[in-house]
Design an enzyme around this catalytic site. Structure first.
Site, short mmCIF file in Angstrom:
data_model
loop_
_atom_site.label_atom_id
_atom_site.label_comp_id
_atom_site.label_asym_id
_atom_site.label_seq_id
_atom_site.Cartn_x
_atom_site.Cartn_y
_atom_site.Cartn_z
N SER A 196 12.73 -11.26 -19.16
CA SER A 196 13.05 -9.83 -19.07
C SER A 196 14.39 -9.66 -18.38
O SER A 196 14.76 -10.45 -17.50
CB SER A 196 11.98 -9.08 -18.28
OG SER A 196 12.40 -7.76 -17.99
N TYR A 247 7.00 -8.02 -11.04
CA TYR A 247 7.42 -8.33 -12.41
C TYR A 247 8.78 -9.01 -12.41
O TYR A 247 8.98 -10.05 -13.07
CB TYR A 247 7.47 -7.04 -13.23
CG TYR A 247 7.80 -7.25 -14.69
CD1 TYR A 247 6.91 -7.86 -15.55
CD2 TYR A 247 9.02 -6.80 -15.20
CE1 TYR A 247 7.21 -8.04 -16.90
CE2 TYR A 247 9.32 -6.97 -16.54
CZ TYR A 247 8.42 -7.58 -17.39
OH TYR A 247 8.72 -7.75 -18.72
#
Length: 247
Positions: free
Chosen positions: A144, A158
Site C-alpha cells: 500500500s 495498517y
C-alpha cells in the site's frame, strides 16, 4: 506444437483472490494464459463464481479456501496448487486486512491479526512457494502507498504492516536473486474496492491529483508486468500506483 504450448503455461497462486484487487489479478493472469489458483477466507460464493467465469472463458482456475492467518492452511494451498497444475511459477500475495483505530484504543487482537495476514501470511506463502519455484519464478506482494505516507489518522497499524512488507521484499530479493526468481511489491493508492471505508471516499477523491480512485484492473496490469518474462531484471522494488497521492 500443442504439447509445447501446454508446457509453456504458467501456474499461479493468488492469495485473497476472490474479490477486489485480488480478483482483478486472477482475471488478468488467466487472460494472459496462466492457470490460476486463488485463496479465499469467507466469500465462497464469489470464489466459485470467479473460478467458473475463468473456466467459461477457456482458462483454468482453482478456488481454495484458506485463511492467510493460518499457517497450515496457507502451506496447504501452495501445495494444492502444485498438485493441481504441476508447478508454481507465480505467487501473488494479495490477501490483506485494513483495521483502523486510534493508537490508545487499538485492540491488540486486531493488531495481531493484521500482522498475521498482512506480513506473516505473506512470508509463509513465499517460504512455501520457494520450495517449488524454478528459475524464472515471480513473486509479487500487494502492499500500500500507506507504507510511504500514512496520510490518515487511525491508520498506524495498517501503515506499519505495509511498511514491513516493503522491507521484507527488499531482503528476500537479495536472498533469492541468484536463483533467477524475482520478488517485487505493488503499492496501490485508493482503489475502488470494498476495503476502503465509504466515509473516506469523497475525501480521497478530492486529494487525488487525477480526480478519481484507481481501478483494480490498473493494479492488475502492473502485477502482470512484474509476473512476466520481461521483468526479469526487476526485483526488490516497490511500485506505487496511487493517482499521484504521494507526489
Amino acid at each position: 506444437m500443442q504439447q509445447a504450448q501446454a508446457e509453456a503455461v504458467k501456474a499461479a497462486l493468488v492469495t485473497g483472490g476472490s474479490r477486489g484487487i485480488g480478483k482483478a489479478i486472477v482475471e488478468r493472469l488467466a487472460r494472459d494464459g496462466a492457470a490460476v489458483a486463488f485463496t479465499y477466507a469467507s466469500s465462497g460464493a464469489a470464489a466459485r463464481e470467479l473460478a467458473a467465469a475463468v473456466e467459461a472463458g477457456g482458462g483454468r482456475a482453482l478456488a481454495i479456501r484458506a485463511d492467510s492467518a493460518d499457517e497450515a492452511q496457507l502451506r496447504a494451498a501452495v501445495n494444492r496448487t502444485v498438485e493441481a497444475f504441476g508447478s508454481l511459477d507465480i505467487l501473488v500475495n494479495s490477501a490483506g486486512v485494513l483495521e483502523m483505530a486510534p493508537v490508545e484504543s487499538f485492540p491488540i487482537a486486531q493488531l495481531d491479526r493484521s500482522y498475521a495476514i498482512n506480513v506473516r501470511g505473506a512470508f509463509i506463502a513465499i517460504q512455501e512457494a520457494l520450495r517449488h519455484m524454478q528459475p524464472g519464478g515471480r513473486i509479487v506482494t500487494i502492499g500500500s502507498m500507506a507504507a510511504v505516507r500514512a496520510g490518515f489518522a487511525n491508520s498506524s497499524v495498517y501503515a506499519m504492516t505495509k511498511g514491513a512488507l516493503a522491507s521484507m521484499v527488499r531482503g528476500i530479493a537479495i536472498d533469492i536473486g541468484r536463483r533467477g526468481i524475482t520478488i517485487n511489491n505493488v503499492q496501490p493508492g485508493p482503489t475502488q474496492t470494498d476495503i476502503v471505508p465509504a466515509e473516506y471516499i469523497d475525501t480521497l477523491v478530492n486529494m487525488l491529483p487525477v480526480g478519481r480512485m484507481g481501478k483494480p484492473e490498473e493494479i492488475a496490469g502492473m502485477v502482470a508486468y512484474l509476473a512476466s518474462a520481461e521483468a526479469a531484471y526487476v526485483t526488490g522494488s516497490s511500485f506505487t500506483i496511487d493517482g499521484g497521492l504521494i507526489a
